[in-house]
Design a protein around this motif. Structure first.
Motif, PDB file in Angstrom:
ATOM      1  N   LEU A 126       0.856  -1.186   0.000  1.00 41.00           N
ATOM      2  CA  LEU A 126       0.000   0.000   0.000  1.00 41.00           C
ATOM      3  C   LEU A 126       0.884   1.225   0.000  1.00 41.00           C
ATOM      4  O   LEU A 126       1.666   1.437   0.931  1.00 41.00           O
ATOM      5  CB  LEU A 126      -0.917   0.007   1.224  1.00 41.00           C
ATOM      6  N   LYS A 127       0.765   2.033  -1.024  1.00 39.92           N
ATOM      7  CA  LYS A 127       1.548   3.260  -1.143  1.00 39.92           C
ATOM      8  C   LYS A 127       0.627   4.434  -0.789  1.00 39.92           C
ATOM      9  O   LYS A 127      -0.339   4.711  -1.482  1.00 39.92           O
ATOM     10  CB  LYS A 127       2.071   3.376  -2.582  1.00 39.92           C
ATOM     11  N   VAL A 128       0.912   5.111   0.348  1.00 40.93           N
ATOM     12  CA  VAL A 128       0.062   6.186   0.849  1.00 40.93           C
ATOM     13  C   VAL A 128       0.624   7.539   0.438  1.00 40.93           C
ATOM     14  O   VAL A 128       1.795   7.833   0.688  1.00 40.93           O
ATOM     15  CB  VAL A 128      -0.075   6.112   2.385  1.00 40.93           C
ATOM     16  N   ASN A 137      -1.905  -4.987   7.977  1.00 45.79           N
ATOM     17  CA  ASN A 137      -1.474  -6.293   7.473  1.00 45.79           C
ATOM     18  C   ASN A 137      -2.587  -6.963   6.677  1.00 45.79           C
ATOM     19  O   ASN A 137      -3.780  -6.716   6.902  1.00 45.79           O
ATOM     20  CB  ASN A 137      -1.061  -7.204   8.644  1.00 45.79           C
ATOM     21  N   ASP A 138      -2.162  -7.821   5.755  1.00 49.02           N
ATOM     22  CA  ASP A 138      -3.074  -8.641   4.960  1.00 49.02           C
ATOM     23  C   ASP A 138      -4.197  -7.820   4.334  1.00 49.02           C
ATOM     24  O   ASP A 138      -5.382  -8.062   4.546  1.00 49.02           O
ATOM     25  CB  ASP A 138      -3.666  -9.763   5.814  1.00 49.02           C
ATOM     26  N   ILE A 139      -3.804  -6.816   3.581  1.00 46.45           N
ATOM     27  CA  ILE A 139      -4.780  -5.944   2.932  1.00 46.45           C
ATOM     28  C   ILE A 139      -5.584  -6.725   1.899  1.00 46.45           C
ATOM     29  O   ILE A 139      -6.783  -6.477   1.702  1.00 46.45           O
ATOM     30  CB  ILE A 139      -4.060  -4.743   2.278  1.00 46.45           C
ATOM     31  N   TYR A 140      -4.937  -7.699   1.268  1.00 47.61           N
ATOM     32  CA  TYR A 140      -5.643  -8.488   0.251  1.00 47.61           C
ATOM     33  C   TYR A 140      -6.891  -9.151   0.834  1.00 47.61           C
ATOM     34  O   TYR A 140      -7.958  -9.145   0.207  1.00 47.61           O
ATOM     35  CB  TYR A 140      -4.716  -9.542  -0.341  1.00 47.61           C
ATOM     36  N   LEU A 167     -14.690  -0.326   2.191  1.00 51.52           N
ATOM     37  CA  LEU A 167     -13.260  -0.541   2.406  1.00 51.52           C
ATOM     38  C   LEU A 167     -12.571   0.809   2.609  1.00 51.52           C
ATOM     39  O   LEU A 167     -12.756   1.726   1.816  1.00 51.52           O
ATOM     40  CB  LEU A 167     -12.651  -1.263   1.209  1.00 51.52           C
ATOM     41  N   GLU A 168     -11.779   0.920   3.667  1.00 54.27           N
ATOM     42  CA  GLU A 168     -11.025   2.139   3.932  1.00 54.27           C
ATOM     43  C   GLU A 168      -9.537   1.828   3.917  1.00 54.27           C
ATOM     44  O   GLU A 168      -9.016   1.192   4.826  1.00 54.27           O
ATOM     45  CB  GLU A 168     -11.411   2.735   5.294  1.00 54.27           C
ATOM     46  N   LEU A 169      -8.862   2.269   2.882  1.00 49.11           N
ATOM     47  CA  LEU A 169      -7.414   2.079   2.824  1.00 49.11           C
ATOM     48  C   LEU A 169      -6.685   3.111   3.672  1.00 49.11           C
ATOM     49  O   LEU A 169      -5.601   2.850   4.191  1.00 49.11           O
ATOM     50  CB  LEU A 169      -6.937   2.183   1.365  1.00 49.11           C
ATOM     51  N   VAL A 170      -7.298   4.294   3.805  1.00 46.42           N
ATOM     52  CA  VAL A 170      -6.700   5.390   4.572  1.00 46.42           C
ATOM     53  C   VAL A 170      -7.675   5.790   5.672  1.00 46.42           C
ATOM     54  O   VAL A 170      -8.892   5.807   5.462  1.00 46.42           O
ATOM     55  CB  VAL A 170      -6.391   6.595   3.656  1.00 46.42           C
ATOM     56  N   LYS A 171      -7.157   6.112   6.848  1.00 50.58           N
ATOM     57  CA  LYS A 171      -8.009   6.489   7.971  1.00 50.58           C
ATOM     58  C   LYS A 171      -8.833   7.724   7.657  1.00 50.58           C
ATOM     59  O   LYS A 171      -8.363   8.657   7.009  1.00 50.58           O
ATOM     60  CB  LYS A 171      -7.154   6.750   9.220  1.00 50.58           C
TER      61      LYS A 171
END
Length: 218
Positions: A126-128, A137-140, A167-171
């Motif tokens: 994950l590139k933020v 961890n285990d984003i997949y 789905l939230e990749l970023v807070k």
């Protein structure tokens, strides 16, 4: 004979009033119609120009995101990273080169991107760009359990806008937009992984704010 209070004086006054009112009664409606049309045309032109600018900005934004997904899709570094099966130093080097590739195409020219996830069941990263990562961890597996996974899995070559994602990749990015795409082998067409691009929704607010015409419409 004095004209004060005489019938002749009253007739002259009435004639003067009629002489003044008749042109007003004739010209007034035409003047009202003319200026109403002028105002209507000005409002219509202003709105048309505003909508044209907004439409152009949205199309340019969509094309920019799609082009970014194309760059990721065609990246040799990312393809090599996703298809590498071992967990060793070479995998680390491939991940590093993939991240550098994303840095080159996202940081400067695409400030509206919150984060980009690239991965499959074996490994991913994950590139933020903005904010703080929400998943450690285990984003997949988190993606797989989300409500967008079936749409992402069954999408063909083109990417897809994934509205209504849980789905939230970023807070604190529950209002963000997601664009997803399968990354496939160009020869076999098999899925090697996928990319998710998390986009800042406030970009649209600024887009509309910057598109507002200066001053009043009228």
């Amino acid at each position: 004979m004095r004209l004060i209070d005489s019938p002749i004086k009253r007739k002259i006054i009435l004639l003067a009033l009629f002489s003044a009112l008749i042109p007003l009664l004739v010209i007034g409606p035409f003047t009202f119609i003319y200026f109403s049309k002028v105002i209507e045309n000005k409002v219509s032109t202003t709105i048309d120009n505003f909508l044209t600018i907004v439409d152009w900005n949205i199309n340019a934004f969509g094309s920019s995101v799609e082009n970014l997904s194309n760059d990721i899709f065609l990246s040799n570094e990312i393809q090599s990273y996703l298809t590498y099966q071992k967990t060793d130093a070479k995998l680390y080097r491939l991940e590093t080169s993939s991240l550098e590739n994303l840095n080159n195409i996202t940081v400067v020219n695409n400030p509206y991107i919150n984060a980009i996830y690239v991965g499959n069941e074996n490994h991913g990263f994950l590139k933020v760009n903005r904010g703080e990562r929400n998943l450690k961890n285990d984003i997949y597996q988190a993606v797989k359990k989300s409500n967008i996974y079936p749409r992402l899995l069954h999408s063909q070559w083109q990417g897809e806008w994934l509205n209504g994602s849980n789905l939230e990749l970023v807070k604190d990015s529950n209002q963000s937009l997601l664009y997803g795409r399968n990354i496939r082998d160009l020869g076999t067409k098999e899925q090697n992984g996928f990319v998710l691009i998390d986009l800042d929704r406030s970009y649209f607010e600024n887009m509309f704010k910057n598109s507002n015409p200066p001053g009043d419409i009228l």
